[in-house]
Design a protein around this motif. Structure first.
Motif, PDB file in Angstrom:
ATOM      1  N   SER A 199       0.812  -1.207   0.000  1.00 41.94           N
ATOM      2  CA  SER A 199       0.000   0.000   0.000  1.00 41.94           C
ATOM      3  C   SER A 199       0.849   1.263   0.000  1.00 41.94           C
ATOM      4  N   SER A 200       0.203   2.344  -0.354  1.00 42.98           N
ATOM      5  CA  SER A 200       0.825   3.661  -0.316  1.00 42.98           C
ATOM      6  C   SER A 200      -0.232   4.668   0.101  1.00 42.98           C
ATOM      7  N   LYS A 201       0.197   5.711   0.780  1.00 45.05           N
ATOM      8  CA  LYS A 201      -0.793   6.689   1.268  1.00 45.05           C
ATOM      9  C   LYS A 201      -1.471   7.425   0.126  1.00 45.05           C
ATOM     10  N   HIS A 202      -0.697   7.731  -0.902  1.00 43.58           N
ATOM     11  CA  HIS A 202      -1.242   8.544  -1.988  1.00 43.58           C
ATOM     12  C   HIS A 202      -1.080   7.879  -3.349  1.00 43.58           C
ATOM     13  N   GLY A 203      -0.693   6.627  -3.386  1.00 42.87           N
ATOM     14  CA  GLY A 203      -0.486   5.967  -4.665  1.00 42.87           C
ATOM     15  C   GLY A 203       0.837   6.363  -5.291  1.00 42.87           C
ATOM     16  N   TYR A 204       1.095   5.816  -6.454  1.00 36.89           N
ATOM     17  CA  TYR A 204       2.331   6.097  -7.167  1.00 36.89           C
ATOM     18  C   TYR A 204       2.043   7.019  -8.334  1.00 36.89           C
ATOM     19  N   ASP A 205       3.074   7.678  -8.790  1.00 33.85           N
ATOM     20  CA  ASP A 205       2.916   8.576  -9.930  1.00 33.85           C
ATOM     21  C   ASP A 205       2.508   7.788 -11.160  1.00 33.85           C
ATOM     22  N   PRO A 206       1.687   8.378 -12.014  1.00 30.86           N
ATOM     23  CA  PRO A 206       1.287   7.682 -13.242  1.00 30.86           C
ATOM     24  C   PRO A 206       2.490   7.445 -14.139  1.00 30.86           C
ATOM     25  N   GLY A 207       2.396   6.422 -14.935  1.00 33.09           N
ATOM     26  CA  GLY A 207       3.498   6.052 -15.824  1.00 33.09           C
ATOM     27  C   GLY A 207       3.577   4.550 -15.934  1.00 33.09           C
ATOM     28  N   PRO A 208       4.728   4.014 -16.346  1.00 34.09           N
ATOM     29  CA  PRO A 208       4.886   2.557 -16.429  1.00 34.09           C
ATOM     30  C   PRO A 208       4.629   1.907 -15.081  1.00 34.09           C
ATOM     31  N   LEU A 209       3.978   0.749 -15.101  1.00 35.63           N
ATOM     32  CA  LEU A 209       3.618   0.087 -13.849  1.00 35.63           C
ATOM     33  C   LEU A 209       4.869  -0.242 -13.049  1.00 35.63           C
ATOM     34  N   PRO A 210       4.973   0.257 -11.806  1.00 33.84           N
ATOM     35  CA  PRO A 210       6.201   0.066 -11.026  1.00 33.84           C
ATOM     36  C   PRO A 210       6.282  -1.275 -10.311  1.00 33.84           C
ATOM     37  N   VAL A 211       5.140  -1.974 -10.114  1.00 33.70           N
ATOM     38  CA  VAL A 211       5.139  -3.240  -9.385  1.00 33.70           C
ATOM     39  C   VAL A 211       4.592  -4.336 -10.302  1.00 33.70           C
ATOM     40  N   LEU A 212       5.407  -5.354 -10.531  1.00 35.40           N
ATOM     41  CA  LEU A 212       5.028  -6.446 -11.415  1.00 35.40           C
ATOM     42  C   LEU A 212       5.174  -7.766 -10.683  1.00 35.40           C
ATOM     43  N   ALA A 213       4.182  -8.644 -10.867  1.00 35.69           N
ATOM     44  CA  ALA A 213       4.246 -10.003 -10.332  1.00 35.69           C
ATOM     45  C   ALA A 213       3.863 -10.955 -11.461  1.00 35.69           C
ATOM     46  N   GLU A 214       4.786 -11.838 -11.803  1.00 32.43           N
ATOM     47  CA  GLU A 214       4.568 -12.755 -12.919  1.00 32.43           C
ATOM     48  C   GLU A 214       4.758 -14.191 -12.450  1.00 32.43           C
ATOM     49  N   ASN A 215       3.757 -15.025 -12.773  1.00 33.23           N
ATOM     50  CA  ASN A 215       3.829 -16.457 -12.481  1.00 33.23           C
ATOM     51  C   ASN A 215       4.097 -16.732 -11.003  1.00 33.23           C
ATOM     52  N   CYS A 216       3.502 -15.928 -10.148  1.00 36.56           N
ATOM     53  CA  CYS A 216       3.663 -16.096  -8.697  1.00 36.56           C
ATOM     54  C   CYS A 216       2.457 -16.833  -8.112  1.00 36.56           C
ATOM     55  N   ARG A 217       2.661 -17.399  -6.935  1.00 35.85           N
ATOM     56  CA  ARG A 217       1.585 -18.123  -6.256  1.00 35.85           C
ATOM     57  C   ARG A 217       1.379 -17.520  -4.873  1.00 35.85           C
ATOM     58  N   PHE A 218       0.125 -17.160  -4.606  1.00 35.34           N
ATOM     59  CA  PHE A 218      -0.254 -16.592  -3.326  1.00 35.34           C
ATOM     60  C   PHE A 218      -1.238 -17.551  -2.656  1.00 35.34           C
ATOM     61  N   GLU A 219      -0.876 -18.054  -1.478  1.00 33.44           N
ATOM     62  CA  GLU A 219      -1.739 -18.987  -0.756  1.00 33.44           C
ATOM     63  C   GLU A 219      -1.987 -18.465   0.657  1.00 33.44           C
ATOM     64  N   ARG A 220      -3.277 -18.370   0.987  1.00 33.43           N
ATOM     65  CA  ARG A 220      -3.689 -17.957   2.332  1.00 33.43           C
ATOM     66  C   ARG A 220      -2.993 -16.656   2.734  1.00 33.43           C
ATOM     67  N   CYS A 221      -3.128 -15.685   1.857  1.00 40.51           N
ATOM     68  CA  CYS A 221      -2.453 -14.400   2.075  1.00 40.51           C
ATOM     69  C   CYS A 221      -3.475 -13.270   2.194  1.00 40.51           C
ATOM     70  N   ARG A 222      -3.023 -12.213   2.822  1.00 42.25           N
ATOM     71  CA  ARG A 222      -3.774 -10.959   2.858  1.00 42.25           C
ATOM     72  C   ARG A 222      -2.944  -9.943   2.085  1.00 42.25           C
ATOM     73  N   LEU A 223      -3.485  -9.484   0.965  1.00 42.71           N
ATOM     74  CA  LEU A 223      -2.750  -8.629   0.043  1.00 42.71           C
ATOM     75  C   LEU A 223      -3.337  -7.224   0.089  1.00 42.71           C
ATOM     76  N   ASP A 224      -2.546  -6.270   0.624  1.00 46.37           N
ATOM     77  CA  ASP A 224      -3.009  -4.891   0.779  1.00 46.37           C
ATOM     78  C   ASP A 224      -2.509  -4.058  -0.391  1.00 46.37           C
ATOM     79  N   LEU A 225      -3.437  -3.626  -1.248  1.00 45.40           N
ATOM     80  CA  LEU A 225      -3.109  -2.801  -2.401  1.00 45.40           C
ATOM     81  C   LEU A 225      -3.743  -1.426  -2.293  1.00 45.40           C
ATOM     82  N   SER A 226      -3.895  -0.924  -1.096  1.00 42.77           N
ATOM     83  CA  SER A 226      -4.579   0.352  -0.887  1.00 42.77           C
ATOM     84  C   SER A 226      -3.895   1.479  -1.649  1.00 42.77           C
TER      85      SER A 226
END
Length: 389
Positions: free
Chosen positions: A308-335
């Motif tokens: 998460s981020s308080k105000h988000g990230y600046d517009p432009g190319p996506l700064p966070v990438l996740a490829e072919n990852c596995r998330f099990e029993r997780c809490r994912l905060d993307l605020s």
């Protein structure tokens, strides 16, 4: 000397001949009167001219001799400087050999003295400073079970810390450091500056904390095959000025991984085939300046992942990438950052997605598999992209 004098005389004759010939040409090649036509005064003037010419040639000889003496003096000075430099290098080599012998001694007190001797030599010998530091790092890479070994290894790490602080009198920050395969207990690399390559490949971090908080890295930071088993691994507030940080095959098995407030300046932090087992993984409040955070073929299980981020990230190319990852029993905060986090080919099994942004957003996801009752926020009910499932 004779060759030099003859050479200068030859040059003088050429100059004199060219000057006289030019003057005669300018005067129209006049015919000189016979010797009997000159009176006493003119003969004296001719004698003065002849003596001046002879004096000129004598001056040329003196000039050649003086120039030669100056060259000899300069050559002697250069030789004396070279001899002095060789003597200095010889003394440094003797100190290097003595310090290396001390590091190999069976007595812990002698080995400890060797650490300080090698560090002092690194301060004095700028040309071979990297070699001296390589020896100290090489000592850490050798696994030894001897009396006083902990104190000796801690002294080496203390030398590294003292010489990579911003206040260091003689800085080692521009050097490369190789800690490959080293086991570090309560590692403290916080608030330091490394502008060269720093390798922790195959290293193991144990104890209460492994801290890199607030440290600046200028080139490559490598953790290939590293194991983070300390209770807390702290990268909070680090700066990646250039280059990149690579985590390949790394494992995070402690209680917490903290990378909050990291600054990525034109650099990337990449995790490839890493396993995240720490209950708390904090990547919140990241500061991207043309940088990027990448997860590729990573496993996240039984944890809270905060992006998460308080105000988000600046517009432009996506700064966070996740490829072919596995998330099990997780809490994912993307605020406030859901728009800037792209998931491609990922599997979410029993994952709770948190987004405190009340406005519906289009998630930049592709071919994402949602299983096990994965929960999305209410305003994301219809946001899965057409390529997702």
């Amino acid at each position: 000397m004779a060759v030099s004098v003859l050479g200068w005389l030859f040059v003088a004759l050429l100059v004199a001949g060219a000057t006289g010939g030019g003057l005669l040409w300018f005067l129209g090649w006049p015919r000189l009167p016979r010797a009997g036509a000159f009176d006493v005064g003119e003969l004296l003037d001719l004698l003065k001219i002849a003596l001046s010419v002879v004096a000129g040639f004598g001056g040329v000889v003196l000039l050649a001799v003086g120039y030669r003496k100056q060259r000899v003096a300069e050559d002697e000075h250069a030789l004396s400087v070279q001899r002095a430099e060789r003597e200095v290098v010889q003394k440094f080599n003797e100190r290097f050999g003595s310090a290396a012998e001390q590091l190999a001694n069976e007595s812990p007190a002698v080995r400890l003295a060797g650490v300080y001797a090698m560090a002092g030599l690194a301060d004095d010998w700028a040309d071979k400073r990297q070699v001296c530091v390589d020896v100290l790092c090489g000592y850490l890479r050798i696994r030894q079970e001897r009396d006083g070994e902990t104190e000796v290894r801690e002294a080496i790490l203390r030398m590294v810390r003292d010489h990579t602080r911003a206040s260091a009198r003689i800085s080692w920050s521009a050097l490369d450091f190789d800690f490959t395969g080293v086991t570090l207990e309560n590692a403290d690399f916080a608030r330091l500056e490394f502008r060269g390559e720093v390798l922790f490949d195959g290293a193991e971090f144990v104890g209460g904390v492994a801290s890199f908080a607030g440290t600046v890295f200028g080139r490559l930071l490598s953790f290939h095959g590293a194991r983070f088993a300390a209770a807390e691994t702290n990268f909070a507030g680090i700066t990646l000025a250039r280059g990149k940080a690579e985590f390949v095959g790394a494992e995070f098995t402690g209680d917490k991984l903290d990378v909050a407030d990291a600054l990525l300046e034109s650099s990337s932090m990449a995790f490839f085939r890493c396993r995240f087992g720490a209950p708390v993984v904090d990547f919140s409040q990241l500061d991207f300046s043309f940088g990027r955070l990448v997860f590729d073929r990573c496993d996240f299980a039984d944890l809270e992942l905060d992006l998460s981020s308080k105000h988000g990230y600046d517009p432009g190319p996506l700064p966070v990438l996740a490829e072919n990852c596995r998330f099990e029993r997780c809490r994912l905060d993307l605020s406030h950052v859901a728009r800037q986090v792209r998931l491609t080919g990922c599997s979410l099994d029993t994952v709770t997605l948190v987004d405190r942004d009340d406005e519906p957003v289009q998630l930049p996801w592709q071919q994402v598999e949602l299983r096990g009752g994965t929960l999305l926020p209410s305003h994301h009910t219809e946001v899965v992209s057409p390529a997702s499932s």
